[in-house]
Scaffold this active site. Structure first.
Site, PDB file in Angstrom:
ATOM      1  N   SER A   1     -79.391 -15.417  44.425  1.00  0.00           N
ATOM      2  CA  SER A   1     -78.285 -15.565  43.601  1.00  0.00           C
ATOM      3  C   SER A   1     -78.006 -14.646  42.275  1.00  0.00           C
ATOM      4  CB  SER A   1     -78.460 -17.312  42.875  1.00  0.00           C
ATOM      5  OG  SER A   1     -77.496 -17.219  41.792  1.00  0.00           O
TER       6      SER A   1
ATOM      7  N   LYS B   1     -83.427 -19.131  42.528  1.00  0.00           N
ATOM      8  CA  LYS B   1     -82.610 -19.449  44.239  1.00  0.00           C
ATOM      9  C   LYS B   1     -83.067 -18.427  45.221  1.00  0.00           C
ATOM     10  CE  LYS B   1     -80.037 -22.184  44.869  1.00  0.00           C
ATOM     11  NZ  LYS B   1     -78.979 -22.258  44.855  1.00  0.00           N
TER      12      LYS B   1
END
Ligand code: ARG
Length: 484
Positions: free
Chosen positions: A285, A291
Site C-alpha cells: 500500500s 499491507k
C-alpha cells in the site's frame, strides 16, 4: 476529379464517383485490430492462389508470382517491417494492395472467385483454431501445478465449507483437484467445442452465394489443414458461433479462476491465514506500511467481468442480424482478441501465484478441528450402532447446541457425558470422529480420502498427457505454413 482518383485507389472504388470522408475511413477501418490476423490472411491467400493456378483459373505463372509475393509480405510482416494503412481498411485489402504494389498485374488476379466475406470467415476460423490450442496448452500447465500442489497435500486436512460455514473436513488436495476438474472441462471446451466448430473451410462461399469459378474447395481445405469444407455458403459467411464458442470457453474459465481467486483472497486474510502469497505476486500500500495485498487474485476476479462483457457484446451484436454478412460482424474480432488476451494473462499469473503460494497447513488443520466438522461422522457412528439417521441427527444436534454454549468439540466430552445423550456411544467413537479419520473414511470414488484423491491425481496426469499430445498435433497441424 481529385476525389474520384482517391476513391479509385480503393479496391472497391469503381462504383463510386467521389471519395468517402476521412472520418468514415477511420470509423470503417478494422486494420487497427485485424492486423493481428495477417498470418492467417496471407496463408489463406497462398492456398487460394495455389489452387487457382492448379485449376487453370489463373495462369501457373501468375499463381507462382502471387505465392512468392505473399511469402515476401509474410516475412516482412513477421519482421515488423510493414506499416498497415487505414486507407486500405482491413487486413485483407492491405495485403492485396501491397501484393499488387509489389508484383503488379498478377496481384489483381488473387481475389478471383473470392470475397472478403468468405476470406474473413476463413481467417477468423484459422485464428480460433490456433488460439484454442494456445489457451488449452496454458490450461495444461496450470493443471499440472494444481496436481503438484494436491500431490504434496494429500493428507493436509482443512475445513470444507457450505454457505461459507464450516461443514465437513476435506483436504487441500481434494480442494485443489476440484479446480483441476473444472480446468479439465475448460480444456475440452477450447478443443472439442471452439476448435471443432472452427474446423470447416469456408472459402468458395464467395460473398454469399458461392462462385461460378471451378474452385477446388477440398484442395484449399487440405492445404490449410481443415478437416472439412462448409456445406452452406450463406451459413459460412454469416455465422460466428465458433468465435462465441471460444469466448464462452474463456468466460467459463474466467468464472472458475475467479472463484479460486476469491478463495485465495479470503484464505490470505489474517482471519483465515490459510495461505501466504509470495512477495512476487503480492503488492503493498502507498500509505499503510503493514499491507500485503493479493492484487493478482483480485485482478483476475475483476477481469472476469470484462470477458463476460466480450461474450455479451458479441451475442448481442449477432442476435438481430439477417442473413448473411453484415458489417456488424466486424465487431467480432475485438471481443475475441480481448477475451483471449485476458485469459492468457490471467492463466499465466494464477499459475505462478499458485505455484509459489505457501499453504499454512497447520492453521488449516486447526481450523478443521473447530466448528464441529465431525458432526456428520458422529451421527453416522450412531446410525451404524442401529439408531435411525433422523434420531442420530437430533442427538448430535443437541450435543452441538450445548457445546456451542459450553465451548469445546464433540471429542472433548468424556464418554459418560456422551452417554447422557445416547447410550450407544462407546470409547471407539473418539477414533472414528477424529478429523483425520473423518477424511480417511470418505473413500468412495470422488471423495476426499487420500486414496480416492490419489486416483484422481493419476487420472489427471493421464489426461494431461493425452491432451498434450492432442494439442501438439492440432497446433502443429494448423500452425505450419500451407503445404505446397
Ligand atoms: N473487415 C471486415 C470484417 O471484419 C471484412 C469483411 C468485409 N466485407 C464487406 N463486404 N464489407 O468483417
Amino acid at each position: 476529379m481529385e476525389n474520384k482518383d482517391k476513391q479509385n485507389r480503393k479496391l472497391w472504388g469503381g462504383r463510386f464517383s467521389s471519395s468517402t470522408s476521412s472520418a468514415m475511413d477511420d470509423f470503417n477501418a478494422s486494420i487497427r485490430f485485424d492486423c493481428r490476423m495477417y498470418k492467417e490472411d496471407i496463408e489463406g491467400s497462398i492456398a487460394h492462389a495455389a489452387m487457382l493456378g492448379e485449376q487453370g483459373i489463373i495462369s501457373d505463372e501468375d499463381a507462382k508470382l502471387i505465392v512468392k509475393g505473399l511469402h515476401g509480405i509474410l516475412a516482412d510482416a513477421e519482421a515488423g517491417k510493414i506499416e498497415w494503412s487505414v486507407e486500405a481498411e482491413d487486413i485483407h485489402m492491405n495485403v492485396e494492395t501491397l501484393l499488387t504494389e509489389r508484383i503488379g498485374e498478377a496481384g489483381k488476379r488473387l481475389h478471383t472467385g473470392r470475397s472478403r466475406n468468405d476470406q474473413v470467415a476463413l481467417d477468423t476460423r484459422m485464428y480460433v483454431r490456433n488460439a484454442a490450442c494456445k489457451a488449452a496448452a496454458l490450461l495444461l500447465e496450470f493443471r499440472s501445478t494444481l496436481v503438484s500442489v494436491a500431490h504434496a497435500n494429500l493428507e493436509s486436512v482443512m475445513p470444507g465449507y457450505t454457505h461459507m460455514q464450516k461443514a465437513q473436513p476435506v483436504t487441500l488436495a481434494h480442494h485443489m483437484m476440484a479446480y483441476e476438474q473444472m480446468m479439465r472441462r475448460d480444456t475440452n471446451k477450447f478443443m472439442n467445442a471452439a476448435f471443432a466448430a472452427a474446423s470447416s473451410m469456408p472459402l468458395g462461399s464467395g460473398a454469399i452465394a458461392g462462385t461460378t469459378f471451378p474452385l477446388n474447395r477440398m484442395r484449399v481445405a487440405e492445404l490449410l489443414r481443415f478437416t472439412d469444407i462448409s456445406e452452406n455458403s450463406m451459413d459460412a459467411v454469416s455465422d460466428r458461433d465458433y468465435i462465441l464458442d471460444a469466448i464462452y470457453a474463456c468466460s467459463v474459465l474466467m468464472m472458475h479462476l475467479s472463484r479460486l481467486c476469491e478463495e485465495i483472497v479470503l484464505w490470505s486474510t489474517g482471519e483465515f491465514g490459510f495461505v501466504t502469497l509470495s512477495d512476487g505476486y503480492s503488492t503493498g500500500s502507498s500509505m499503510m506500511p503493514n499491507k500485503k495485498n493479493p492484487d493478482a487474485a483480485e485482478l483476475v476476479r475483476g477481469k472476469t467481468g470484462r470477458v463476460y462483457g466480450d461474450l455479451t457484446a458479441l451475442l448481442t451484436c449477432m442476435k438481430g442480424l439477417p442473413l448473411t454478412y453484415n458489417k456488424d460482424l466486424q465487431e467480432d474480432k475485438e471481443a475475441l482478441f480481448d477475451a483471449l488476451d485476458t485469459v492468457t494473462a490471467c492463466l499465466t499469473i494464477v499459475n505462478s501465484m499458485m505455484a509459489e503460494a505457501a499453504f499454512n497447513t497447520e492453521r488449516m488443520a486447526q481450523a478443521a478441528e473447530e466448528g464441529f466438522t465431525n458432526a456428520t461422522d458422529a451421527a453416522d457412528y450412531l446410525v451404524k450402532k442401529g439408531l435411525p439417521f433422523r434420531e442420530a441427527h437430533e442427538v448430535i444436534g443437541r450435543i452441538v447446541r450445548d457445546l456451542t454454549r459450553e465451548g469445546g468439540g464433540i471429542a472433548s466430552l468424556p464418554i459418560e457425558r456422551l452417554r447422557e445423550y445416547s447410550p450407544l456411544f462407546n470409547n471407539d467413537v473418539y477414533k472414528i470422529i477424529s478429523v483425520k479419520m473423518c477424511v480417511r473414511r470418505r473413500n468412495l470414488p470422488g471423495g476426499p480420502a487420500p486414496d480416492a484423491v490419489m486416483k484422481t491425481l493419476e487420472s489427471a496426469a493421464k489426461d494431461i498427457l493425452a491432451m498434450r499430445k492432442i494439442i501438439m498435433i492440432c497446433d502443429g497441424f494448423v500452425d505450419s505454413a500451407p503445404r505446397e
